[in-house]
Design an enzyme around this catalytic site. Structure first.
Site, PDB file in Angstrom:
ATOM      1  N   GLU A 224       0.862  -1.184   0.000  1.00 24.16           N
ATOM      2  CA  GLU A 224       0.000   0.000   0.000  1.00 24.16           C
ATOM      3  C   GLU A 224       0.896   1.231   0.000  1.00 24.16           C
ATOM      4  O   GLU A 224       2.012   1.195   0.512  1.00 24.16           O
ATOM      5  CB  GLU A 224      -0.885   0.023   1.258  1.00 24.16           C
ATOM      6  CG  GLU A 224      -1.903  -1.089   1.340  1.00 24.16           C
ATOM      7  CD  GLU A 224      -2.655  -1.066   2.657  1.00 24.16           C
ATOM      8  OE1 GLU A 224      -3.845  -0.739   2.657  1.00 24.16           O
ATOM      9  OE2 GLU A 224      -2.036  -1.382   3.693  1.00 24.16           O
ATOM     10  N   LYS A 226       2.350   4.648   1.257  1.00 28.20           N
ATOM     11  CA  LYS A 226       2.526   5.256   2.578  1.00 28.20           C
ATOM     12  C   LYS A 226       2.380   6.769   2.424  1.00 28.20           C
ATOM     13  O   LYS A 226       3.252   7.444   1.892  1.00 28.20           O
ATOM     14  CB  LYS A 226       3.899   4.904   3.153  1.00 28.20           C
ATOM     15  CG  LYS A 226       4.041   5.284   4.626  1.00 28.20           C
ATOM     16  CD  LYS A 226       5.383   4.863   5.174  1.00 28.20           C
ATOM     17  CE  LYS A 226       5.442   5.006   6.687  1.00 28.20           C
ATOM     18  NZ  LYS A 226       4.942   6.269   7.194  1.00 28.20           N
ATOM     19  N   GLU A 272      -5.192   6.526   7.814  1.00 31.46           N
ATOM     20  CA  GLU A 272      -4.292   7.670   7.745  1.00 31.46           C
ATOM     21  C   GLU A 272      -5.118   8.938   7.620  1.00 31.46           C
ATOM     22  O   GLU A 272      -6.004   9.034   6.761  1.00 31.46           O
ATOM     23  CB  GLU A 272      -3.362   7.537   6.533  1.00 31.46           C
ATOM     24  CG  GLU A 272      -2.186   8.469   6.547  1.00 31.46           C
ATOM     25  CD  GLU A 272      -1.049   7.967   7.417  1.00 31.46           C
ATOM     26  OE1 GLU A 272      -0.060   8.706   7.565  1.00 31.46           O
ATOM     27  OE2 GLU A 272      -1.130   6.841   7.943  1.00 31.46           O
TER      28      GLU A 272
END
Length: 528
Positions: A224, A226, A272
């Protein structure tokens, strides 16, 4: 109070992590309730009260200590609590030192108007070490080299349980944690968070090393992106939603728009936190405008709209699914998202790992695409608290570096209070008067060894050209190679820019200051 002050004093002078853990473990085992609970709260920033210490100290010191003398002493000592403790009078009849719990109870009953008189009375009952411990406790900033997690680790080791067991119940507890200690000592059942949105221990990653690649198989992993935001956990239970940082701090008040987006959508999610505007992820500096705030305005929410990029599901409604594999949790997350559709959020994009060579090409382009790097996650991994080896890896883009000139130095805190350890550095530019000048671009206080600190401190004292309280301006002669993650605009710096996460990479004793980098060079790095 004496026992608490003694353990604080020993923590300051104990440099080894394991030594600090042993000290605290013994304190928690041997100290009665509720004293140890209030000590634990102080070490974990969990005290349920705050004190106007600046006003109180100013009022009680004025009749006894000349303000100029105090200022000079504070500058030399580097710590307000220690300065007051050493300068305070020594009464002829000291009396019996109060217990920590007695201090808390006394202050709870005291009005703000009476607070200076009561604090002065407490100081009179203590010796210098006890006074220092009391002021540290009241000030809320212990600075003894113990993080909240280290305190919990010490508690776990002292009581013979895993740290994960304490983390699992921690956020449903309040000081002085009597129910926690009763459970740890086998005198009561484990505390139950019940139907409340509490923080759950997060799963962390390891930075991937060159030696790791040989033991990894691409078919076992997914990747994935970041992103350059902050890790958050969102707990939506019943009629409550809480937004937590990765450390478990409740940041809901600063992000009411995020809490509202997940209201009624039951689950505990990992993701996030970013600022996304017009479909574009904005720099971390935009998100920083909303961090560490107890409240935000409608204008701030509009200018810096928060967005959560989800990448894991811990609880699907009431179901704890952390023991499932990443693949199974991802399927549940996608199903949850299809049903819940929380606004201002999306799912993290999955990057198939066909080969590590292909992945390296994507990683190499991360900086130019404004991405911090890649995450590698083993598809069979359950959601494990802490930083388990072999499951998640972070592959951050390589740091940028620049050669900068030391401009200012400031004394540190705690065990560094006698040394100039915080460094402001700058880059060259042409001034309006058409002369070369240095303008600050960042500040760092890490990256060097203890031996280098001693050398730097000596150099700073020998090359000081001006003083501003605890800050010294030095002659522009020392070059430091600074590593950092990115350059971002900054109105706080005369240069108009600031480095993100700067740290000293090496000291360039060999390089003339005139050959350090120029501001325009750093400005070009903003696009990287």
């Amino acid at each position: 109070m004496d026992r608490f002050a003694d353990v604080l004093d020993r923590l300051v002078t104990t440099t080894q992590r394991n030594g600090k853990i042993r000290l605290l473990a013994n304190y928690f085992r041997s100290t009665p309730d509720p004293d140890r609970g209030f000590a634990l709260a102080a070490l974990t920033d969990g005290l349920p009260m705050t004190f106007p210490m600046r006003r109180v100290l100013a009022e009680i010191l004025e009749p006894h200590i000349d303000p100029v003398l105090f200022g000079l002493s504070r500058d030399y000592v580097g710590d307000t609590a220690e300065t007051v403790a050493l300068l305070w009078r020594n009464p002829k009849e000291q009396g019996k030192a109060p217990r920590l719990s007695e201090v808390v109870e006394t202050l709870r009953r005291t009005s703000n108007r009476e607070l200076p008189r009561v604090v002065a009375q407490l100081l009179d009952q203590l010796d210098a070490k006890g006074r220092w411990g009391l002021l540290k406790f009241l000030g809320g900033a212990l600075r003894v080299g113990v993080s909240a997690r280290l305190a919990k680790i010490a508690l776990a080791e002292g009581m013979g349980v895993r740290i994960e067991e304490i983390e699992e119940v921690w956020h449903g507890l309040v000081p002085p944690y009597t129910d926690l200690f009763q459970w740890l000592e086998g005198r009561a059942p484990r505390p139950d968070a019940g139907e409340r949105p509490v923080f759950r221990p997060v799963m962390l990653s390891h930075a991937i090393e060159e030696d790791d690649w040989g033991s990894l198989r691409p078919e076992d992993f997914i990747a994935e992106w970041k992103w350059d935001g902050i890790r958050v956990q969102i707990a939506s239970v019943g009629n409550e939603v809480k937004v937590f940082s990765r450390a478990g701090d409740d940041i809901s008040a600063g992000f009411p728009d995020v809490a509202a987006s997940f209201y009624g959508r039951h689950g505990v999610l990992d993701g996030e936190l970013l600022v996304v505007k017009d479909g574009e992820v904005k720099p971390f500096n935009d998100l920083q405008q909303r961090l560490n705030r107890k409240s935000v305005t409608e204008r701030m929410i509009e200018d810096f709209p928060a967005h959560v990029r989800l990448y894991d599901l811990l609880f699907d409604g009431p179901d704890d699914i952390r023991r499932l594999s990443w693949s199974a949790r991802r399927a549940r997350l996608e199903d949850w998202f299809t049903r819940a559709r929380p606004p201002n959020s999306d799912l993290s994009e999955i990057v198939a790992v066909e080969s590590f060579e292909m992945l390296k090409a994507l990683w190499s382009a991360a900086r130019e695409n404004g991405i911090e790097g890649l995450m590698l996650k083993r598809m069979a991994s359950p959601y494990l608290s802490g930083r388990p080896k072999g499951h998640w890896y972070k592959w951050k883009r390589a740091p940028l570096t620049a050669d900068c000139v030391l401009m200012y130095a400031q004394r540190g805190s705690g065990k560094r209070s006698s040394y100039y350890s915080d460094y402001t550095f700058g880059a060259w530019r042409v001034s309006e008067g058409n002369e070369e000048e240095l303008v600050p671009v960042g500040k760092a206080y890490s990256g060097y060894t203890d031996e280098e600190l001693l050398i730097l401190d000596r150099w700073i004292r020998n090359n000081t050209v001006e003083r501003f309280g605890p800050v010294r301006a030095v002659k522009p002669a020392l070059v430091m190679e600074v590593a950092f993650d990115a350059i971002q605009p900054s109105s706080r710096h005369k240069s108009g820019i600031a480095m993100r996460f700067p740290r000293i990479h090496r000291i360039r004793w060999d390089k003339p200051a005139s050959e350090a980098d120029r501001l325009e060079t750093l400005m070009r790095m903003m696009a990287l």
